[in-house]
Design a protein around this motif. Structure first.
Motif: not given
Length: 200
Positions: A82, A85, A88-89, A148
């Motif tokens: 989680s 993510r 990365k975003w 996220s």
């Protein structure tokens, strides 16, 4: 951004950059809403010193905000799926903002150096449109990062929902007031200043 309170410090940079940006676009602000080119030029010449200084301040804010989001991306932990993510975003959002900043700085330099051309709205609008499109991408990615993460849902949805809304306006009008981007990003920065720090 190393040291204690990385979210708070990143948020402070974002908020400071947003405030500087708003101060920078404030001198002769009525010029953006004035339809007559000659009247726009008269206003710009009357407030020339403030206008030129404002473009420099807006450029500083344009650069500072992506730096703040890059610091936020660095602070997001990536140890589990989680948070990975979310990281990365956040990196995608920071990358889009960093890529777009030079385009708007270029537009601001043209506004400061040639008042007559700006008053006539002459010259290519492509740099501004690309800058705006990258902001839309960044807001969508920022929303993905916040949604996220353990952040409150409202801040994630604010960023995520603004992306298609602003993107639709940009497609329909081929223009958009950039202040709408900074309202969302400044709000996010203010939220980061109060968010519980990550446990790395």
């Amino acid at each position: 951004m190393s040291g204690k309170y990385p979210y708070r410090r990143a948020g402070a940079v974002i908020v400071a950059g947003t405030v500087v940006w708003f101060v920078g676009i404030s001198p002769v602000s009525r010029v953006y809403l004035t339809p007559d080119a000659q009247e726009r030029l008269r206003m710009l010449l009357a407030g020339q010193r403030g206008w030129i200084l404002g473009q420099h301040l807006a450029a500083a804010g344009t650069v500072a905000v992506p730096v703040g989001f890059a610091a936020f991306a660095r602070a997001v932990p990536g140890k589990d799926p989680s948070s990975g993510r979310a990281r990365k975003w956040a990196l995608a959002a920071a990358g889009a903002l960093l890529a777009g900043a030079p385009l708007f700085v270029y537009s601001l330099s043209r506004r400061a150096s040639d008042l007559e051309r700006f008053a006539d709205f002459r010259g290519s609008n492509a740099p501004f449109l690309m800058y705006s499109a990258l902001h839309v991408v960044a807001l969508g990615a920022l929303g993905g990062s916040l949604l996220s993460s353990p952040a409150k849902r409202w801040i994630g949805w604010t960023a995520a929902a603004s992306a298609p809304l602003f993107g639709g306006i940009l497609l329909a009008k081929k223009d958009i007031p950039p202040l709408v981007f900074y309202l969302v990003e400044g709000t996010t920065g203010a939220y980061l200043m109060t968010w519980e720090e990550p446990k790395n």
